[in-house]
Design an enzyme around this catalytic site. Structure first.
Site, PDB file in Angstrom:
ATOM      1  N   SER A 151      28.390 -66.925 -10.518  1.00  0.00           N
ATOM      2  CA  SER A 151      28.234 -67.769 -11.792  1.00  0.00           C
ATOM      3  C   SER A 151      26.908 -68.311 -12.155  1.00  0.00           C
ATOM      4  O   SER A 151      26.092 -68.588 -11.122  1.00  0.00           O
ATOM      5  CB  SER A 151      29.255 -68.932 -11.900  1.00  0.00           C
ATOM      6  OG  SER A 151      29.004 -69.743 -12.897  1.00  0.00           O
ATOM      7  N   TYR A 167      33.324 -75.756  -7.193  1.00  0.00           N
ATOM      8  CA  TYR A 167      32.958 -74.340  -7.711  1.00  0.00           C
ATOM      9  C   TYR A 167      31.852 -74.156  -7.309  1.00  0.00           C
ATOM     10  O   TYR A 167      31.456 -72.905  -7.014  1.00  0.00           O
ATOM     11  CB  TYR A 167      33.518 -74.438  -9.243  1.00  0.00           C
ATOM     12  CG  TYR A 167      33.277 -73.157 -10.015  1.00  0.00           C
ATOM     13  CD1 TYR A 167      34.214 -72.182  -9.896  1.00  0.00           C
ATOM     14  CD2 TYR A 167      32.238 -72.903 -11.091  1.00  0.00           C
ATOM     15  CE1 TYR A 167      34.031 -70.894 -10.416  1.00  0.00           C
ATOM     16  CE2 TYR A 167      32.197 -71.886 -11.691  1.00  0.00           C
ATOM     17  CZ  TYR A 167      32.999 -70.871 -11.352  1.00  0.00           C
ATOM     18  OH  TYR A 167      32.705 -69.684 -12.085  1.00  0.00           O
TER      19      TYR A 167
END
Length: 270
Positions: free
Chosen positions: A147, A160
């Site tokens: 990401s 995350y």
């Protein structure tokens, strides 16, 4: 014939997180390529079956292979089972994962561990199991979805970000190690893509967020995202950044880190 068609033709490709979002669109897009065999994994068997039927209609051979990435204790055995479905695996796309919507200080450690198990350790176990087969076959390609949050910190995403940063470090090192073994490594870093990932993101209570983030809803179409990823993988790119204007933050962080931190405090995490 386009480069992606040539590269993926006759390949056996395993995609995790294939029941929706980017994973689903990668599977559907690849399924129209001649003589492609797909192994589709996720927890939701009904959704996987729907994706598999669509892929079969496009002409692909397709196996539904349910998998819970959080149950890392079984992943080595499950990977060996996946290898038996078509006799080998040429390309693996690590796309399964879970996001987060909670501030670091209010996130219980159980949530941090869960996110690390799903987003980081699951792909490492699968990769470690596949590598000997790929090296023995003289070909392999490992694609991992990180990401842009794996490139820098982002509010309400501490666990995350940690998992995605860890993926970057691991697969960066693996890429260097594997270059003489004919095994390619590609790290995909999506920005805001219009997928349901925010719906299942963990809150501080460990429950699903259950809401579509406005920024996510305005993100790049998942089908366009998948096409760009496939094109980049066919070129054996080490890193693929995919998204809209938010990708500028990666370049700002890498070239002007102080400016990034000034901007980051004003970012709307949704």
């Amino acid at each position: 014939m386009t480069a992606p068609t040539q590269y993926f033709k006759h390949k056996i490709i395993w995609i995790t997180g294939a029941s929706s979002g980017i994973g689903k669109q990668i599977a559907v897009t690849l399924s129209s390529i001649e003589d492609v065999s797909l192994i589709l994994s996720a927890r939701r068997v009904e959704k996987l079956t729907e994706v598999a039927e669509e892929c079969k209609q496009n002409g692909a051979k397709c196996a539904v292979f349910p998998l819970d990435l959080e149950n890392t204790a079984i992943l080595e055995n499950k990977t060996n089972e996946a290898l038996q479905l078509f006799g080998r695996i040429d390309i693996v796309v690590h796309n399964g994962g879970i996001s987060q919507r909670s501030l670091a200080y209010e996130t219980p450690i159980e949530n941090d561990r869960k996110i690390m198990e799903i987003d980081y350790f699951s792909s490492i176990i699968i990769t470690k199991t596949l590598l000997p087969y790929m090296m023995n076959n003289g070909f392999g390609h490992i694609v991992v979805t990180s990401s842009i949050s794996g490139c820098f910190g982002f509010p309400q995403r501490s666990a995350y970000c940690a998992a995605k940063h860890a993926l970057y470090g691991y697969y960066e090192a693996l890429d260097i190690e594997m270059r003489s073994k004919n095994v390619a490594v590609t790290i995909v870093s999506p920005g805001r893509i219009n997928t349901p990932i925010s719906l299942s993101a963990l809150t501080k209570e460990g429950k699903a967020h259950g809401e579509m983030d406005p920024g996510q809803a305005k993100g790049l179409d998942a089908h366009i995202c998948a096409k760009r990823i496939i094109k980049g993988v066919a070129k054996k790119k080490h890193e693929i950044l995919v998204g809209k204007g938010e990708l500028i933050m990666v370049h700002i962080y890498r070239k002007f880190p102080r400016l990034f931190h000034l901007i980051a405090t004003k970012i709307n995490p949704t």
